[in-house]
Design an enzyme around this catalytic site. Structure first.
Site, short mmCIF file in Angstrom:
data_model
loop_
_atom_site.label_atom_id
_atom_site.label_comp_id
_atom_site.label_asym_id
_atom_site.label_seq_id
_atom_site.Cartn_x
_atom_site.Cartn_y
_atom_site.Cartn_z
N ASP A 192 3.55 2.93 -4.12
CA ASP A 192 4.01 3.27 -2.77
C ASP A 192 5.51 2.99 -2.57
O ASP A 192 5.89 2.27 -1.63
CB ASP A 192 3.22 2.45 -1.73
CG ASP A 192 1.71 2.58 -1.88
OD1 ASP A 192 1.25 3.67 -2.23
OD2 ASP A 192 1.00 1.58 -1.63
N GLU A 221 -1.68 10.95 4.66
CA GLU A 221 -1.22 9.59 4.87
C GLU A 221 0.21 9.47 4.39
O GLU A 221 0.89 10.47 4.17
CB GLU A 221 -2.15 8.58 4.17
CG GLU A 221 -2.36 8.81 2.70
CD GLU A 221 -3.28 7.79 2.05
OE1 GLU A 221 -3.83 6.92 2.75
OE2 GLU A 221 -3.46 7.86 0.83
O1 FUB Z 1 -1.49 1.48 -1.79
C1 FUB Z 1 -2.59 1.53 -0.91
C2 FUB Z 1 -2.64 2.86 -0.26
O2 FUB Z 1 -2.81 3.87 -1.25
C3 FUB Z 1 -1.39 3.27 0.45
O3 FUB Z 1 -1.20 2.63 1.65
C4 FUB Z 1 -1.61 4.73 0.52
O4 FUB Z 1 -0.50 5.45 0.90
C5 FUB Z 1 -2.06 5.01 -0.90
O5 FUB Z 1 -0.98 5.09 -1.79
#
Ligand code: FUB
Length: 449
Positions: free
Chosen positions: A35, A210
Site C-alpha cells: 500500500d 478501495e
Molecule cells: O493492506 C490492507 C488492505 O489491502 C488495504 O487497506 C487495501 O487497500 C488493500 O491493499
C-alpha cells in the site's frame, strides 16, 4: 540478489539509516511492505507503506492481513532508499486496539511545515467508536517523525485507505473507502471534516473499489483507485473538474496481477519532471498474497491528459551505478526461451533471485546503468554452473559491442568470478547478458570495478 547488507532497527521514533545500495522492484528488500503512499517533500521521495507481517498463533488472524506498525522509506535518487525505522505502532496509540494487527494503508501530507500521517485501524472501544475501521492522525515536524498520535480518530470517518489532497486554493480533502469511495472537505487543522461526506458514486458501480488516491494535473482532477472489475483488483482512474467530482471513468492504469495477487494499492507522484506509479505485488511471497512488497515504475501521460497503461517491470526505476551489484535478475527484458527466474534460497526468499540461463543465446536486458567517465578494467560476476559456461556482457543490443566475456567453470557453489573488461564504455548504457556457450548458468549479479 542479497537483501540489505546491514540492518539496524530500533523501536522508537527517531530516524535511523538502513541503506540499500541498489533499487529495483521490489523496493524494500528486508521486510514485506504494501500500500505505498509516495510523497515528494523537499528534494526527496518519501514512501509510507503498510507493513505486512505473517500472522502466527495468538498474533493476528492466520491467513489474513497482519500489520502492527508503519515504517517510512525515503530516497533522493530513487535508487538508494533509507528505512527511517518505525513511525508508530498499534500499542502506543490511545484509541487503537493494541492487538488488532490491522494497521492498514496509510497516507501522509505536509501543511505549513507539519506532517500529518493518516492511518486506518480498529478502535479498542467499540461502544464509543463502533466495530469497523476508523481513521486516525499523527502529527510530526519532519516527514520521518517523531509522529504524535491524536487521542481520538477522525469523527464521522468510517473505513480504510485514507488519502489526503490539498488543492491549489489551500482547501484540503480527505478520501477513504468502505466498499465505495468517500470524500469530504477537511478543516485547515487537518483533523476534522468540514463538509458532508460524499459517496463518489459516478465510478463503476459493480465490484469493490478501495484505496483512493487523488491528484491534480493541468486542471484535471484524477481520482485513481483499485477496483475489482473481474476477479481481483486492477488500478483504474476517473477524471473530473472538481476534487469531489463528479468523476467520469477514464481508463485502466494497471491490469490485474498476472500471478493473482488479489490486492493492488498505489500512489502517483511527479519527481524531477517524471511521473511514477508506486504499487505492490507479492514478490517475496508468491503463495500467499497478503505478504506484499512495494514497487515503482515510470508512468506517462498522453497529450490529452489520459494515462498510458503501466506495464509492471522488475527493473523498476532509478539509475544503477556500474560499480555496484547490478542485479540482472531484476531485468528490463529477457529472451522468450532459455532464461528463467528463481529464488536463490527457496527457504529464505529475502535472499533474492537468480537468473538461470538454460540455453545458449538466451539473454537478459538491464537498462540504465551509469558508467560515468570511469575506466572500469575488471568485471565481477556472481554465478555458478553445473556444467560450465561462458557469458557475454554487451551494450545496446544482444548483438551490440562486447564489453566483457566471462567463463563460469563447472562447479556446485555460487561464487564471484572476475574477468578483464575488453572494451571501455561511458555514460548511461543498457546492458545485455548473453549466454554464449554451456548451460545451465545461474547468475546473481555483475559489477564493474
Ligand atoms: O493492506 C490492507 C488492505 O489491502 C488495504 O487497506 C487495501 O487497500 C488493500 O491493499
Amino acid at each position: 540478489m542479497k537483501g540489505f547488507s546491514k540492518i539496524i532497527l530500533t523501536i522508537g521514533l527517531t530516524a535511523l539509516s538502513v541503506i540499500q545500495a541498489n533499487a529495483q522492484n521490489p523496493i524494500v528488500r528486508n521486510q514485506y511492505s504494501a500500500d505505498p503512499s509516495a510523497r515528494v517533500f523537499g528534494d526527496r521521495v518519501y514512501v509510507y507503506p503498510s507493513h505486512d507481517i505473517l500472522a502466527t498463533e495468538g498474533k493476528g488472524r492466520l491467513g489474513w492481513f497482519c500489520m502492527e506498525d508503519y515504517h517510512v522509506f525515503s530516497s533522493a535518487n530513487l535508487t538508494d532508499w533509507t528505512d527511517h525505522g518505525m513511525l508508530i505502532t498499534q500499542n502506543k496509540i490511545p484509541w487503537v486496539k493494541s492487538d488488532s494487527y490491522s494497521m492498514w494503508a496509510p497516507d501522509c501530507i505536509e501543511r505549513n511545515g507539519k506532517y500529518y500521517f493518516y492511518f486506518p485501524t480498529s478502535p479498542k472501544d467499540t461502544v464509543a467508536y463502533g466495530r469497523g475501521f476508523r481513521v486516525g492522525v499523527a502529527i510530526a515536524d519532519k516527514p520521518t517523525g517523531p509522529f504524535i498520535p491524536q487521542p481520538e480518530p477522525i469523527k464521522d470517518v468510517r473505513g480504510i485507505d485514507p488519502n489526503v489532497f490539498i488543492d491549489k486554493d489551500g482547501q484540503a480533502y480527505l478520501y477513504w473507502s468502505a466498499g465505495n469511495i468517500y470524500g469530504a472537505k477537511l478543516k485547515a487543522n487537518m483533523l476534522e471534516l468540514d463538509s458532508e461526506v460524499k459517496i463518489l458514486g459516478e465510478l463503476p458501480n459493480k465490484g469493490l473499489k478501495e484505496g483512493p488516491y487523488l491528484f491534480e494535473r493541468n486542471g484535471i482532477y484524477y481520482l485513481t483507485y483499485p477496483h475489482v472489475e473481474n476477479k481481483i483488483e486492477r488500478l483504474e482512474y476517473a477524471t473530473g473538474d472538481n476534487p469531489l467530482g463528479p468523476f467520469k471513468f477514464a481508463g485502466v492504469i494497471m491490469d490485474e496481477s498476472p500471478t493473482g495477487c488479489w490486492t493492488n494499492h498505489h500512489s502517483l507522484i511527479e519527481f524531477k519532471n517524471q511521473w511514477y506509479l508506486f504499487y505492490h505485488h507479492n514478490d517475496y511471497s508468491p503463495k500467499f498474497d497478503k505478504a506484499r512488497s512495494i514497487r515503482a515504475d515510470s508512468l506517462f501521460f498522453n497529450a490529452d491528459g489520459t494515462i498510458k497503461k503501466v506495464i509492471p517491470t522488475l527493473r523498476g526505476i532509478g539509475v544503477t551505478k556500474a560499480n555496484t551489484e547490478i542485479q540482472i535478475d531484476r531485468y528490463t527484458a529477457i529472451s522468450n526461451e532459455g532464461a528463467n527466474l528463481d529464488f536463490i534460497d527457496t527457504t529464505n526468499h529475502f535472499d533474492g533471485w537468480k537468473l538461470v540461463f538454460t540455453k545458449p543465446s538466451a539473454w537478459s536486458q538491464y537498462n540504465s546503468v551509469d558508467f560515468g567517465n570511469t575506466k572500469f578494467r575488471t568485471i565481477s560476476v556472481r554465478a555458478k554452473s553445473a556444467m560450465g559456461g561462458t557469458l557475454q556482457i554487451r551494450t545496446n543490443s544482444i548483438l551490440g559491442p562486447i564489453l566483457a566475456e566471462i567463463t563460469i567453470p563447472k562447479g556446485k557453489d555460487i561464487s564471484i568470478r572476475k574477468s578483464s573488461v575488453l572494451r571501455m564504455t561511458k555514460g548511461m548504457q543498457n546492458l545485455f547478458l548473453v549466454l554464449k556457450t554451456g548451460q545451465p548458468v545461474e547468475t546473481d549479479w555483475i559489477r564493474f570495478e
